[in-house]
Motif scaffolding. Structure first.
Motif, PDB file in Angstrom:
ATOM      1  N   LYS A 225       0.820  -1.215   0.000  1.00 36.12           N
ATOM      2  CA  LYS A 225       0.000   0.000   0.000  1.00 36.12           C
ATOM      3  C   LYS A 225       0.851   1.261   0.000  1.00 36.12           C
ATOM      4  CE  LYS A 225      -4.184  -1.851   2.070  1.00 36.12           C
ATOM      5  NZ  LYS A 225      -5.258  -1.613   3.054  1.00 36.12           N
ATOM      6  N   THR A 226       2.082   1.163   0.450  1.00 42.28           N
ATOM      7  CA  THR A 226       2.996   2.314   0.451  1.00 42.28           C
ATOM      8  C   THR A 226       4.316   1.858  -0.163  1.00 42.28           C
ATOM      9  OG1 THR A 226       4.113   1.918   2.569  1.00 42.28           O
ATOM     10  CG2 THR A 226       1.948   2.967   2.654  1.00 42.28           C
ATOM     11  N   LYS A 227       5.247   2.758  -0.266  1.00 43.20           N
ATOM     12  CA  LYS A 227       6.561   2.406  -0.812  1.00 43.20           C
ATOM     13  C   LYS A 227       7.509   1.880   0.268  1.00 43.20           C
ATOM     14  CE  LYS A 227       8.364   7.134  -0.371  1.00 43.20           C
ATOM     15  NZ  LYS A 227       8.972   8.271  -1.095  1.00 43.20           N
ATOM     16  N   LEU A 233       4.077  -4.106   6.130  1.00 44.90           N
ATOM     17  CA  LEU A 233       3.932  -5.250   7.038  1.00 44.90           C
ATOM     18  C   LEU A 233       3.076  -4.890   8.244  1.00 44.90           C
ATOM     19  CD1 LEU A 233       7.600  -6.595   6.887  1.00 44.90           C
ATOM     20  CD2 LEU A 233       5.558  -7.915   6.278  1.00 44.90           C
ATOM     21  N   CYS A 234       3.243  -3.672   8.760  1.00 45.58           N
ATOM     22  CA  CYS A 234       2.423  -3.224   9.885  1.00 45.58           C
ATOM     23  C   CYS A 234       0.959  -3.092   9.486  1.00 45.58           C
ATOM     24  CB  CYS A 234       2.932  -1.881  10.397  1.00 45.58           C
ATOM     25  SG  CYS A 234       4.416  -1.984  11.392  1.00 45.58           S
ATOM     26  N   LEU A 235       0.697  -2.418   8.392  1.00 52.04           N
ATOM     27  CA  LEU A 235      -0.679  -2.187   7.952  1.00 52.04           C
ATOM     28  C   LEU A 235      -1.389  -3.501   7.670  1.00 52.04           C
ATOM     29  CD1 LEU A 235      -0.111   0.896   5.615  1.00 52.04           C
ATOM     30  CD2 LEU A 235      -1.015   0.881   7.952  1.00 52.04           C
ATOM     31  N   ASP A 236      -0.669  -4.484   7.139  1.00 54.05           N
ATOM     32  CA  ASP A 236      -1.259  -5.789   6.853  1.00 54.05           C
ATOM     33  C   ASP A 236      -1.761  -6.449   8.141  1.00 54.05           C
ATOM     34  OD1 ASP A 236      -1.551  -8.268   5.025  1.00 54.05           O
ATOM     35  OD2 ASP A 236      -0.259  -9.003   6.648  1.00 54.05           O
ATOM     36  N   THR A 237      -0.962  -6.374   9.200  1.00 57.61           N
ATOM     37  CA  THR A 237      -1.356  -6.970  10.481  1.00 57.61           C
ATOM     38  C   THR A 237      -2.494  -6.194  11.135  1.00 57.61           C
ATOM     39  OG1 THR A 237       0.873  -7.815  10.853  1.00 57.61           O
ATOM     40  CG2 THR A 237      -0.527  -7.604  12.782  1.00 57.61           C
ATOM     41  N   ILE A 238      -2.416  -4.877  11.078  1.00 52.95           N
ATOM     42  CA  ILE A 238      -3.442  -4.046  11.715  1.00 52.95           C
ATOM     43  C   ILE A 238      -4.799  -4.258  11.055  1.00 52.95           C
ATOM     44  CG2 ILE A 238      -4.169  -1.656  12.085  1.00 52.95           C
ATOM     45  CD1 ILE A 238      -1.146  -0.997  12.426  1.00 52.95           C
ATOM     46  N   LYS A 260       6.024   7.972  10.736  1.00 50.40           N
ATOM     47  CA  LYS A 260       5.592   7.433   9.441  1.00 50.40           C
ATOM     48  C   LYS A 260       4.339   6.576   9.600  1.00 50.40           C
ATOM     49  CE  LYS A 260       8.380   4.421   7.580  1.00 50.40           C
ATOM     50  NZ  LYS A 260       9.607   3.875   6.956  1.00 50.40           N
ATOM     51  N   ALA A 261       4.323   5.740  10.637  1.00 48.63           N
ATOM     52  CA  ALA A 261       3.154   4.891  10.887  1.00 48.63           C
ATOM     53  C   ALA A 261       1.939   5.731  11.262  1.00 48.63           C
ATOM     54  CB  ALA A 261       3.466   3.876  11.987  1.00 48.63           C
ATOM     55  N   ALA A 262       2.150   6.768  12.079  1.00 53.56           N
ATOM     56  CA  ALA A 262       1.034   7.635  12.475  1.00 53.56           C
ATOM     57  C   ALA A 262       0.426   8.317  11.258  1.00 53.56           C
ATOM     58  CB  ALA A 262       1.513   8.678  13.486  1.00 53.56           C
ATOM     59  N   GLY A 263       1.271   8.708  10.329  1.00 49.53           N
ATOM     60  CA  GLY A 263       0.772   9.330   9.108  1.00 49.53           C
ATOM     61  C   GLY A 263      -0.070   8.390   8.278  1.00 49.53           C
ATOM     62  N   ALA A 264       0.263   7.092   8.313  1.00 50.37           N
ATOM     63  CA  ALA A 264      -0.505   6.111   7.547  1.00 50.37           C
ATOM     64  C   ALA A 264      -1.799   5.736   8.253  1.00 50.37           C
ATOM     65  CB  ALA A 264       0.346   4.868   7.304  1.00 50.37           C
ATOM     66  N   LEU A 265      -1.775   5.697   9.594  1.00 49.53           N
ATOM     67  CA  LEU A 265      -2.976   5.314  10.346  1.00 49.53           C
ATOM     68  C   LEU A 265      -4.010   6.448  10.366  1.00 49.53           C
ATOM     69  CD1 LEU A 265      -1.260   3.507  13.358  1.00 49.53           C
ATOM     70  CD2 LEU A 265      -2.505   2.443  11.477  1.00 49.53           C
ATOM     71  N   ASP A 293       1.573  13.220  19.617  1.00 51.85           N
ATOM     72  CA  ASP A 293       0.987  13.334  18.273  1.00 51.85           C
ATOM     73  C   ASP A 293       0.891  11.966  17.609  1.00 51.85           C
ATOM     74  OD1 ASP A 293       0.858  16.049  18.670  1.00 51.85           O
ATOM     75  OD2 ASP A 293       2.688  16.493  17.535  1.00 51.85           O
ATOM     76  N   CYS A 294       1.922  11.126  17.792  1.00 51.36           N
ATOM     77  CA  CYS A 294       1.894   9.772  17.217  1.00 51.36           C
ATOM     78  C   CYS A 294       0.847   8.903  17.900  1.00 51.36           C
ATOM     79  CB  CYS A 294       3.270   9.126  17.336  1.00 51.36           C
ATOM     80  SG  CYS A 294       4.545   9.857  16.292  1.00 51.36           S
ATOM     81  N   VAL A 295       0.832   8.946  19.244  1.00 50.72           N
ATOM     82  CA  VAL A 295      -0.097   8.109  20.008  1.00 50.72           C
ATOM     83  C   VAL A 295      -1.547   8.465  19.676  1.00 50.72           C
ATOM     84  CG1 VAL A 295      -0.938   7.640  22.351  1.00 50.72           C
ATOM     85  CG2 VAL A 295       1.520   7.588  21.867  1.00 50.72           C
ATOM     86  N   GLU A 296      -1.801   9.712  19.433  1.00 46.25           N
ATOM     87  CA  GLU A 296      -3.155  10.145  19.097  1.00 46.25           C
ATOM     88  C   GLU A 296      -3.701   9.383  17.890  1.00 46.25           C
ATOM     89  OE1 GLU A 296      -5.587  14.339  18.436  1.00 46.25           O
ATOM     90  OE2 GLU A 296      -3.480  14.335  19.052  1.00 46.25           O
TER      91      GLU A 296
END
Length: 799
Positions: A225-227, A233-238, A260-265, A293-296
């Motif tokens: 889904k991203t580059k 791998l994270c998004l697949d599990t989530i 980076k993960a927070a931006g995707a979530l 900001d990330c935890v949010e």
């Protein structure tokens, strides 16, 4: 095997049933069959999440039921707190935790059935001859493979050897998931070895490359889904309802991936937003809070640069499912109970001085991979390495997945620690001559591994020679004994080289400056120094150009020694800025460190300055007042003019500065100003408490002195209602030596020693509060006050 069928107390069985634990896992059953509840020594090497902690609890409850006392040794303070909380919830047994000052006997902890402690704290208790250690009937060694650690292994090994020497009949339970030579370690411990590969959740280990996870017998495609492969791998599990742990090599990488993960979530949840608000309240600063900001949005990072409260919020948020992904440095894998469906080991190489980038240890990989799969929650667990090219796939299988963990080898003859341990053996009476020393060392794991060694006697003789020259050991008629200095150094838990460096350096100067003294302690072996970065060069050169004459130690010529000297200077400058009232945020930004780093540096600085005070009082009493004043400045983080104010309870560096700037430079001026005036500056609740303390001291006829900023107090504890001889002894054993210490002592510690109700009465009496004569079940409630913006206190650091 059913837990209800075991000969364990009913309260423990009910607590297990309440958590849904009714039957044992196969490895647990084997441990029962091999004598876990009959006092047999066991070395249990089974995978993470296979129930090692429950086995330890069953062994301890069994010993307690027979009238025994148990010691649970862990490698980290954070893990000690986790185990303390876990054990405390199981029923009627008493649980204590020992992680505090390293020169106290903590005798009051002997009232508990289980004591949780780090190996360093246990070693210090042995050095201070804590009486309850002789009553230990069961010792649990969590993460026992760390006996091979270069940093902490020697201490753990000596603790085990000493306790086996003094308590030969005690039961030993060793726990680990990763030991390369378990049979050898089990033989040294005289323990039955229990090994198993069984796990409650199936663990799949694989390597990701080119859009697929390759397992040993299958493949799993991952949608891109991203580059970024790690993020995919994270998004697949989530998306399938799981959580991810991503292990990276540095704090910067952890923070970068979390952003980076927070931006995707993007979205987050009400629960994650509530956690973010908690994190923002902790710092209470104007600048942005990247972690919040990330935890949010449901992502987080976790490393040693965070304060304890932040780490706790993140860990609990992840356990409760409010945070979906954590990017962490390997410290998270060291024993903390934080499993996830998928564990991604992105960075498996690490920089080593003189070697460049080298693979992480296999045991460390297995510690990380073992976090995959939450029992009763996940249908499986996955540990995934990321390959950079096709040839790396097979190599990663060979290097990590299919490889055995490294051997555990003794570290107890390491030069950096051997002198300290030899001194402690002599000072505490374990050995009175070289023959007894040799006999004791033959009980160590080192001698068990090297029975034909010829180097051990020579190393011991070299250590004795150094200690004799340093004035810490004396030999008369072939009998070894510790001098007054040697005994003090051992009790203070200082490395003899540190003590000698401090004393020799101070003898070479008339009046040490703050930076001069701090630089000495920061280059000592006992100080964990900051790394030097390229950007530090200009800062340090500028300082040396202006302040070189304030330093005690000259700049060395050898490159390696120069790097240590400069890194010590950088660390000392952090402490100097703290004592000069720079804000936490400014210090963190100036030196590129986290709040957790700042807390650790200040905490270590306080300990070493306390040790310096004690050393100087014995060897150089004429310098005691100078060193004490500098030590108090660092302790509170204040300039000299605030010392009279920070001697008051609940007045930290920011409140003291506010009072001083408002024209109230000392307790007398505060008392004269009155409640309404002071309340406008520091809040009504604190103002009332402070003024009561000051006026109470005055009514007792006690006045502050220009030469001593500590309040003078009555000499005897027994002058205080509610404290008899026994309670006075307990206070002194807890390190509260004088009545004035009570006014600045931690209230949690006082409650542990005296009991909560008695502690409140004692403090009320000392401050001569209005409620002094109220009934025993009524106490004055101090109104909560909003925290002053920017205030720095030990609460901010999670103490």
């Amino acid at each position: 095997m059913e837990i209800a069928s075991l000969p364990l107390p009913d309260s423990f069985i009910r607590a297990c049933h309440a958590k849904g634990i009714r039957s044992l896992y196969p490895p647990q059953t084997e441990c029962i069959e091999k004598g876990l509840l009959e006092g047999k020594n066991l070395l249990i090497s089974i995978p993470t999440a296979s129930g090692k902690t429950l086995l330890a609890e069953m062994a301890m409850w069994s010993r307690i039921a027979a009238g025994g006392k148990c010691l649970y040794i862990v490698p980290l303070r954070a893990l000690a707190s986790e185990k303390y909380d876990e054990f405390s919830k199981k029923g009627i047994i008493r649980v204590g935790i020992a992680t505090g000052d390293l020169d106290r006997t903590d005798t009051y902890l002997g009232e508990n059935d289980i004591i949780v402690a780090t190996s360093e704290k246990t070693d210090s208790l042995l050095r201070n001859r804590t009486p309850w250690l002789s009553q230990i009937t069961c010792i649990v060694l969590d993460e026992v493979h760390l006996i091979g650690s270069e940093n902490r292994g020697a201490t753990l090994e000596m603790v085990i050897t000493k306790l086996r020497y003094t308590n030969p009949d005690m039961q030993i339970i060793g726990l680990s998931a990763t030991i390369g030579n378990p049979t050898q370690l089990a033989e040294w411990l005289d323990a039955t070895l229990i090994t198993s590969t069984w796990r409650p959740v199936d663990l799949r280990q694989g390597v990701y490359y080119n859009g697929k996870i390759r397992f040993s017998d299958s493949e799993r495609p991952i949608q891109g889904k991203t580059k970024h492969d790690d993020l995919n791998l994270c998004l697949d599990t989530i998306e399938e309802g799981g959580q991810c742990l991503v292990f990276v090599s540095s704090r910067r990488n952890a923070e970068g991936f979390a952003k980076k993960a927070a931006g995707a979530l993007k979205a987050g949840s009400p629960d994650s937003k509530a956690l973010a608000q908690e994190l923002r309240r902790l710092r209470d600063r104007d600048e942005g809070n990247v972690l919040a900001d990330c935890v949010e949005r449901g992502a987080a990072f976790h490393h040693a640069g965070l304060i304890r409260q932040e780490r706790t919020i993140i860990e609990e948020g992840f356990r409760n499912g409010y945070i979906e992904v954590i990017a962490a440095t390997p410290t998270l894998a060291a024993g903390l109970n934080l499993p996830a469906r998928r564990v991604i080991i992105r960075d498996y190489n690490r920089f080593a001085s003189g070697l460049g980038m080298v693979p992480i240890p296999v045991g460390e990989y297995h510690q990380m991979a073992g976090r995959a799969g939450r029992p009763h929650l996940d249908p499986y667990g996955e540990a995934v390495l990321l390959a950079k090219d096709a040839p790396s796939v097979e190599r990663l299988f060979e290097t990590f997945i299919d490889a055995e963990a490294e051997r555990v080898d003794s570290q107890c003859v390491d030069d950096a620690s051997l002198c300290a341990h030899i001194l402690s053996l002599i000072a505490t009476g374990f050995a009175h001559d070289q023959e007894a020393l040799a006999s004791f060392m033959e009980r160590t794991f080192y001698f068990f591994q090297h029975p034909k060694t010829r180097s051990l006697p020579r190393l011991v003789a070299d250590a004795i020679r150094f200690l004799t020259t340093a004035g810490m050991v004396e030999e008369r008629e072939n009998t070894l004994s510790a001098t007054r200095l040697g005994s003090l150094v051992s009790r203070l838990y200082l490395n003899p080289c540190t003590a000698r460096l401090i004393l020799d350096s101070l003898k070479s100067c008339k009046t040490p400056t703050l930076i001069g003294l701090l630089h000495v302690i920061c280059v000592s072996p006992d100080m964990q120094r900051l790394y030097l970065k390229a950007a530090d060069t200009q800062l340090l050169r500028t300082f040396l150009f202006k302040h070189k004459d304030e330093l005690i130690l000259p700049l060395p010529f050898e490159q390696e020694e120069e790097e240590l000297w400069l890194s010590g200077l950088k660390t000392a400058l952090v402490l100097t800025d703290w004592a000069d009232e720079f804000s936490e945020g400014m210090i963190e930004e100036r030196y590129g460190i986290g709040a957790g780093d700042l807390y650790n540096i200040v905490d270590s600085g306080k300990w070493l300055l306390h040790g310096t005070e004690r050393l100087v009082s014995v060897e150089m009493p004429e310098m005691s007042q100078v060193v004490k004043t500098l030590s108090v400045r660092v302790h509170h983080g204040v300039k000299p003019e605030l010392l009279p104010l920070v001697a008051l309870r609940n007045i930290g560096r920011v409140r003291a500065r506010s009072l001083y700037n408002a024209g109230y430079p000392d307790p007398e001026a505060v008392a004269r100003a009155g409640l309404s005036t002071i309340a406008r500056i520091i809040g009504e609740g604190i103002a009332r408490q402070v003024i009561d303390e000051i006026t109470g001291v005055k009514r007792s006829g006690i006045h502050s002195s220009d030469d001593d900023y500590q309040q003078k107090t009555p000499e005897l504890f027994t002058d205080i209602p509610g404290i008899g001889k026994k309670m006075a002894e307990k206070l002194q054993n807890a390190g509260i030596i004088t009545v004035s210490d009570l006014l600045t002592a931690d209230e949690v510690l006082l409650s542990d020693v005296l009991g909560a109700a008695r502690a409140r009465k004692v403090l009320a009496f000392l401050s001569n509060s209005e409620k002094e004569n109220s009934s025993s079940d009524k106490t004055e409630e101090i109104p909560d006050t909003q925290k002053i913006r920017g205030q720095s206190s030990w609460e901010d650091f999670g103490c």
